[in-house]
Design a protein around this motif. Structure first.
Motif, mmCIF file in Angstrom:
data_model
loop_
_atom_site.group_PDB
_atom_site.id
_atom_site.type_symbol
_atom_site.label_atom_id
_atom_site.label_comp_id
_atom_site.label_asym_id
_atom_site.label_seq_id
_atom_site.Cartn_x
_atom_site.Cartn_y
_atom_site.Cartn_z
ATOM 1 N N ASP A 74 20.902 -0.374 4.563
ATOM 2 C CA ASP A 74 20.670 -0.415 3.125
ATOM 3 C C ASP A 74 20.036 -1.738 2.703
ATOM 4 N N THR A 75 20.503 -2.852 3.296
ATOM 5 C CA THR A 75 19.980 -4.157 2.900
ATOM 6 C C THR A 75 18.534 -4.328 3.330
ATOM 7 N N ASN A 76 18.096 -3.566 4.321
ATOM 8 C CA ASN A 76 16.729 -3.678 4.797
ATOM 9 C C ASN A 76 15.782 -2.682 4.142
ATOM 10 N N GLN A 77 16.274 -1.905 3.199
ATOM 11 C CA GLN A 77 15.421 -0.929 2.543
ATOM 12 C C GLN A 77 14.354 -1.631 1.704
ATOM 13 N N PRO A 78 13.106 -1.119 1.752
ATOM 14 C CA PRO A 78 12.040 -1.748 0.983
ATOM 15 C C PRO A 78 12.196 -1.498 -0.514
ATOM 16 N N GLU A 79 11.638 -2.395 -1.291
ATOM 17 C CA GLU A 79 11.608 -2.192 -2.733
ATOM 18 C C GLU A 79 10.556 -1.137 -3.047
ATOM 19 N N VAL A 80 10.911 -0.161 -3.848
ATOM 20 C CA VAL A 80 9.998 0.952 -4.095
ATOM 21 C C VAL A 80 9.246 0.760 -5.407
ATOM 22 N N ALA A 81 8.046 1.346 -5.454
ATOM 23 C CA ALA A 81 7.175 1.158 -6.611
ATOM 24 C C ALA A 81 7.563 2.068 -7.776
ATOM 25 N N PHE A 82 8.192 3.201 -7.472
ATOM 26 C CA PHE A 82 8.530 4.172 -8.503
ATOM 27 C C PHE A 82 9.997 4.581 -8.383
ATOM 28 N N LYS A 83 10.609 4.873 -9.508
ATOM 29 C CA LYS A 83 12.011 5.290 -9.527
ATOM 30 C C LYS A 83 12.180 6.806 -9.654
ATOM 31 N N ARG A 84 11.171 7.468 -10.221
ATOM 32 C CA ARG A 84 11.234 8.930 -10.367
ATOM 33 C C ARG A 84 9.844 9.503 -10.144
ATOM 34 N N VAL A 85 9.719 10.424 -9.205
ATOM 35 C CA VAL A 85 8.404 10.949 -8.846
ATOM 36 C C VAL A 85 8.436 12.470 -8.728
ATOM 37 N N MET A 86 7.246 13.044 -8.829
ATOM 38 C CA MET A 86 7.028 14.461 -8.570
ATOM 39 C C MET A 86 6.279 14.592 -7.253
ATOM 40 N N LEU A 87 6.793 15.413 -6.329
ATOM 41 C CA LEU A 87 6.082 15.737 -5.092
ATOM 42 C C LEU A 87 5.550 17.152 -5.203
ATOM 43 N N LYS A 88 4.234 17.290 -5.153
ATOM 44 C CA LYS A 88 3.601 18.609 -5.203
ATOM 45 C C LYS A 88 3.015 18.924 -3.837
ATOM 46 N N LEU A 126 5.548 4.673 -1.041
ATOM 47 C CA LEU A 126 6.463 4.135 -2.046
ATOM 48 C C LEU A 126 6.797 2.668 -1.767
ATOM 49 N N ALA A 127 6.671 2.269 -0.501
ATOM 50 C CA ALA A 127 6.908 0.872 -0.135
ATOM 51 C C ALA A 127 5.608 0.063 -0.121
ATOM 52 N N GLY A 128 4.500 0.682 -0.594
ATOM 53 C CA GLY A 128 3.226 -0.030 -0.685
ATOM 54 C C GLY A 128 2.431 -0.041 0.598
ATOM 55 N N GLN A 129 2.718 0.892 1.509
ATOM 56 C CA GLN A 129 2.011 0.941 2.796
ATOM 57 C C GLN A 129 1.284 2.265 2.938
ATOM 58 N N GLY A 130 0.461 2.384 3.988
ATOM 59 C CA GLY A 130 -0.188 3.639 4.284
ATOM 60 C C GLY A 130 -1.533 3.804 3.597
ATOM 61 N N THR A 131 -2.149 4.965 3.864
ATOM 62 C CA THR A 131 -3.477 5.282 3.337
ATOM 63 C C THR A 131 -3.352 6.412 2.332
ATOM 64 N N TYR A 132 -3.971 6.228 1.179
ATOM 65 C CA TYR A 132 -3.881 7.228 0.116
ATOM 66 C C TYR A 132 -4.948 6.936 -0.939
ATOM 67 N N THR A 133 -5.087 7.851 -1.874
ATOM 68 C CA THR A 133 -5.990 7.663 -3.010
ATOM 69 C C THR A 133 -5.185 7.773 -4.285
ATOM 70 N N THR A 134 -5.418 6.855 -5.207
ATOM 71 C CA THR A 134 -4.769 6.908 -6.510
ATOM 72 C C THR A 134 -5.758 7.412 -7.552
ATOM 73 N N VAL A 135 -5.347 8.431 -8.292
ATOM 74 C CA VAL A 135 -6.149 8.940 -9.409
ATOM 75 C C VAL A 135 -5.545 8.398 -10.692
#
Length: 245
Positions: free
Chosen positions: A5-19, A234-243
């Motif tokens: 738990d102490t090593n969990q990354p800080e996340v950018a969003f608290k509530r999200v929709m996964l489609k 969510l931890a600010g890593q990886g490859t993606y596109t933001t609209v």
């Protein structure tokens, strides 16, 4: 467990929709549900849920029945669309079973009342489920024909006050053309709602994009086939596109 738990990354969003599409649940099958694939996606959701993120989901029904295709084959469009909505309920129940098998409390909430199978959609009750850290899977689209599950996902995300929509696809973002067919396709790191509409980039249908734009709701397009991709973004890593605007 405490060290984890102490090593969990800080996340950018608290509530999200996964489609995700219904086809995402097929695996290598040409039709229906592939249980190992459903479980793999459920584990991706579980990994994000374990970060404390409140998760909504909308799953398409194209692996079972697609209303538009039924209509094209001569079926009356409204009837075909309602059949497609029922397919999304089946997929939602499958995902609920997989998530609860992993110990993640889940509620299926349907826009078409079917009390013996799942809950009817009541906005305040759905919000309360999220506050109690239950995953909410919204099924049966908007409950109306002529609207896609993309539009349903954007509508429910707006109603639930989600901070972003995560669109899980087979590719790692939005491209100027199909990267499967064209080796010179270029991926966008960021694209505006208007560019998506003007260039017909196929992120979501036009109604969903317009609704997201009007509610200032960012859409993050990523590969659902990339292990750990949902959690990584969510931890600010990886490859993606933001609209976004």
């Amino acid at each position: 467990m405490a060290d984890e738990d102490t090593n969990q990354p800080e996340v950018a969003f608290k509530r999200v929709m996964l489609k995700i599409s219904g086809e995402a649940l097929m695996g290598d099958l040409g039709y229906g549900l592939h249980p190992p694939t459903v479980e793999r996606i459920a584990r991706e959701v579980q990994s994000v849920h374990n970060l404390g993120v409140e998760i909504c989901m909308v799953i398409g029904g194209g692996n079972i029945f697609r209303g538009l295709q039924g209509s094209a084959q001569g079926m009356e469009r409204t009837t075909a669309d309602y059949m497609g909505m029922l397919a999304t309920v089946m997929n939602a129940l499958a995902m609920q079973s997989a998530l609860e098998g992993l110990g993640v409390f889940t509620r299926v909430v349907s826009a078409i009342p079917m009390d013996q199978v799942c809950e009817p959609y009541i906005r305040r009750r759905a919000v309360r489920h999220l506050e109690k850290k239950r995953v909410c899977i919204f099924a049966a689209g908007t409950g109306n024909p002529y609207f896609t599950t993309d539009t349903a996902a954007t509508l429910r995300a707006s109603e639930m006050r989600c901070e972003a929509i995560f669109k899980g696809t087979k590719v790692d973002g939005v491209y100027d053309k199909d990267p499967v067919k064209f080796s010179d396709a270029k991926r966008y790191d960021r694209v505006t709602y208007d560019e998506v509409l003007q260039k017909h980039l196929g992120v979501m249908d036009a109604s969903a994009i317009a609704l997201a734009r009007d509610n200032n709701l960012p859409i993050i397009v990523f590969s659902l086939d990339e292990p750990g991709g949902f959690k990584g973004i969510l931890a600010g890593q990886g490859t993606y596109t933001t609209v976004h605007d």
